[in-house]
Every structure is written in C-alpha cells, then in structure tokens.
Design a protein around this motif. Sequence first.
Motif, mmCIF file in Angstrom:
data_model
loop_
_atom_site.group_PDB
_atom_site.id
_atom_site.type_symbol
_atom_site.label_atom_id
_atom_site.label_comp_id
_atom_site.label_asym_id
_atom_site.label_seq_id
_atom_site.Cartn_x
_atom_site.Cartn_y
_atom_site.Cartn_z
ATOM 1 N N LYS A 219 -18.820 -27.643 1.904
ATOM 2 C CA LYS A 219 -19.121 -26.807 0.755
ATOM 3 C C LYS A 219 -19.806 -27.589 -0.334
ATOM 4 O O LYS A 219 -20.709 -27.083 -1.009
ATOM 5 C CB LYS A 219 -17.829 -26.187 0.222
ATOM 6 C CG LYS A 219 -17.254 -25.109 1.116
ATOM 7 C CD LYS A 219 -16.070 -24.444 0.437
ATOM 8 C CE LYS A 219 -15.543 -23.300 1.289
ATOM 9 N NZ LYS A 219 -14.409 -22.607 0.646
ATOM 10 N N CYS A 220 -19.381 -28.818 -0.562
ATOM 11 C CA CYS A 220 -19.989 -29.648 -1.602
ATOM 12 C C CYS A 220 -21.016 -30.554 -0.946
ATOM 13 O O CYS A 220 -20.681 -31.406 -0.109
ATOM 14 C CB CYS A 220 -18.927 -30.473 -2.318
ATOM 15 S SG CYS A 220 -19.608 -31.480 -3.671
ATOM 16 N N CYS A 223 -20.616 -34.720 -2.350
ATOM 17 C CA CYS A 223 -19.671 -35.671 -1.759
ATOM 18 C C CYS A 223 -19.291 -35.314 -0.334
ATOM 19 O O CYS A 223 -18.481 -36.024 0.285
ATOM 20 C CB CYS A 223 -18.419 -35.777 -2.608
ATOM 21 S SG CYS A 223 -17.485 -34.218 -2.665
ATOM 22 N N ASP A 225 -17.410 -32.917 0.745
ATOM 23 C CA ASP A 225 -15.995 -32.571 0.735
ATOM 24 C C ASP A 225 -15.059 -33.791 0.803
ATOM 25 O O ASP A 225 -13.897 -33.648 1.162
ATOM 26 C CB ASP A 225 -15.660 -31.605 1.900
ATOM 27 C CG ASP A 225 -16.374 -30.287 1.749
ATOM 28 O OD1 ASP A 225 -16.800 -29.955 0.616
ATOM 29 O OD2 ASP A 225 -16.510 -29.556 2.752
ATOM 30 N N CYS A 238 -15.843 -37.027 -7.564
ATOM 31 C CA CYS A 238 -16.882 -35.975 -7.628
ATOM 32 C C CYS A 238 -16.441 -34.882 -8.596
ATOM 33 O O CYS A 238 -15.300 -34.413 -8.550
ATOM 34 C CB CYS A 238 -17.105 -35.390 -6.229
ATOM 35 S SG CYS A 238 -18.372 -34.086 -6.204
ATOM 36 N N GLU A 240 -18.308 -32.036 -8.900
ATOM 37 C CA GLU A 240 -18.963 -30.810 -8.458
ATOM 38 C C GLU A 240 -18.081 -29.970 -7.555
ATOM 39 O O GLU A 240 -18.438 -28.840 -7.219
ATOM 40 C CB GLU A 240 -20.273 -31.149 -7.717
ATOM 41 C CG GLU A 240 -21.281 -31.893 -8.550
ATOM 42 C CD GLU A 240 -21.808 -31.041 -9.692
ATOM 43 O OE1 GLU A 240 -21.789 -29.794 -9.543
ATOM 44 O OE2 GLU A 240 -22.231 -31.598 -10.711
ATOM 45 N N CYS A 241 -16.939 -30.497 -7.097
ATOM 46 C CA CYS A 241 -16.064 -29.745 -6.196
ATOM 47 C C CYS A 241 -14.620 -29.932 -6.639
ATOM 48 O O CYS A 241 -14.332 -30.618 -7.618
ATOM 49 C CB CYS A 241 -16.247 -30.198 -4.754
ATOM 50 S SG CYS A 241 -15.835 -31.930 -4.479
ATOM 51 N N ALA A 242 -13.697 -29.361 -5.872
ATOM 52 C CA ALA A 242 -12.287 -29.405 -6.250
ATOM 53 C C ALA A 242 -11.599 -30.701 -5.861
ATOM 54 O O ALA A 242 -10.437 -30.897 -6.181
ATOM 55 C CB ALA A 242 -11.547 -28.226 -5.636
ATOM 56 N N ALA A 246 -8.996 -29.918 -1.747
ATOM 57 C CA ALA A 246 -9.776 -28.780 -1.253
ATOM 58 C C ALA A 246 -10.455 -29.130 0.055
ATOM 59 O O ALA A 246 -10.560 -28.296 0.966
ATOM 60 C CB ALA A 246 -10.805 -28.356 -2.307
ATOM 61 N N ALA A 247 -10.916 -30.393 0.178
ATOM 62 C CA ALA A 247 -11.558 -30.796 1.431
ATOM 63 C C ALA A 247 -10.567 -30.781 2.582
ATOM 64 O O ALA A 247 -10.882 -30.330 3.687
ATOM 65 C CB ALA A 247 -12.166 -32.181 1.261
ATOM 66 N N GLU A 250 -9.886 -27.198 3.549
ATOM 67 C CA GLU A 250 -11.012 -26.638 4.303
ATOM 68 C C GLU A 250 -11.008 -27.160 5.719
ATOM 69 O O GLU A 250 -11.283 -26.417 6.673
ATOM 70 C CB GLU A 250 -12.313 -26.999 3.581
ATOM 71 C CG GLU A 250 -13.546 -26.377 4.216
ATOM 72 C CD GLU A 250 -13.552 -24.868 4.090
ATOM 73 O OE1 GLU A 250 -14.234 -24.209 4.893
ATOM 74 O OE2 GLU A 250 -12.868 -24.342 3.177
#
Length: 272
Positions: A219-220, A223, A225, A238, A240-242, A246-247, A250
């Motif tokens: 998704k990102c 980085c 994810d 990072c 830009e993402c959670a 979150a990675a 996912e």
Amino acid sequence: MPISPWRALSPDNGDHYLSFERPFRYIAEDPEHTWRRVWIPTVIACPVCEADTGLRLAFKTGMDAVVEAACPVGHTWIEPRIDVSQWMAYCRYRAGQQETDWLWLIEAGFGEEPPPPIDYAKEIREGAVVVAKYGKRKAKAKVRREIRKAKKKVAKRVRNEAMRPVAALLRTAWTMQAGGIEPVRASRRRPAEPKPPKTPPVSAYRKAYGVQAPAKGPKCLVCEDSGRITAPGISVPCVECAGPAAAALEAAERRADRARQGKDERRTSTTK
C-alpha cells in the motif's frame, strides 16, 4: 316641429342636440344680489305632464330662434328661459371643446344634474348579500353533486346484482352454442417482462478457469509497508503510512487470503 330622437350632437355643423336621463337645470340671475351676480339653477319640467327626467333639448343654428324641448311622452314645447348662447356653449362643452370663458357656466349649475353620491355602505351590504347567495348556491350544488354520486353508485350496484342471474344465463347459452367450451377470458394484467440474466462476478470466472488472483502490492510505495525508510547511512520512520503494525496486519490478511484460495481449489478438485 317635433324633435327627432335620432338627431346627433354636432356643434360644428350647427346641430345642438342632447338628451338627459337626470333633470336639466338652467340658470337665472338672483335679483336680490346687487353687488355681485349670483345665479340660481332651476330644473326644467314638462308643462303638461311635469316630467323632469328623460328630456330632449335641441337647437339648430340658422333654423331655430329658441331652444326646443320634448319629454319622453312626446310633448313638445318652446323653452325661452334657456339662453341660446349658454346652451350652445354647454353643447360644445359636452362635445369635448373646453372653453375657459364658459367654465363659470358649469360652476353656476347649468346643465344636467350630477349623479347622486355613491352610498358605499349600501354597496357593501348589497355585495355581501350577493356573495352570500353565491356561496350558498355553490354549497347546495356541491351537496347535490355528492348525493347524485352516491345514488349513482348504489343504483349501479343494485343493477349489477339484479343482472347477475341474467348474465350467468347468457354465459351458459353462449357456452352451449360454442359446443360446451367456456370461452377463455383474456387476462387484463400485462405479461411479466423477462428479467435480464445476472452477470457472474470476476471471481467466479477465475474459479472456473483456475486462474490465480493477482497478488496485491504494498500500500505504501515509499517504505513498501516496512514502516521505515532505509538507505545507506539512513533509517527513519515512514510518515506516509501507518507503520510496521499496519504492514504486519496487511501481510496476515494476504496469507489468510492465500490459504482460503488454496482450500477453495482443493475443494473444487475433490468435487471434480
């Protein structure tokens, strides 16, 4: 000579003719006033029948010496009390020719009497009576219309019930005449329109052809994810993402999807 009722007013042609619905007044000078002139308006009436309304007065330039008058009954007489010059000026005034030198004549009261003042209270009362009668008539018409509708419905229902045995007898006769087959009644309902076939989803096509679902990318894209941006000598989180949580979530979802897809494929192969 008798005055013609069809003679028209034309002061320019010398024809000074007028008819009056209300009483006509001539003016005479008041002898009691010596310092200033005061005019007394007096109503003209027929010397025979004493009618003062509906009079006709006429004077023809070059033919008549005095003004002639006539009442509605037909009595004709000569009216010397009306001054000829004043009568001609009044006729010009009635014809639309405004002469300032003769306005005093109208102010003194010469000519036809003005109409009585309007009684607004009486007019309002009469209007209220007319409106009340109109509303009452409309209300009665509405009630009668509703009664007629109800009577028509009841009469139609009674007529249908009375004609029901006759209709059954006629249907039986028609059936016997047609050979004992009761005529088919056409349905009044419209035939149902066929529904279009449903298009199966893309997953059904993948299952049917054994095509594996495409793997989802990260998704990102910054980085990928991982939650951190790494480079030679650089390692920052990072924004830009959670982050790594979150990675990891996912990744777990992707593993569950792959396991579920493997179960579906095994079940399909066992069924075949």
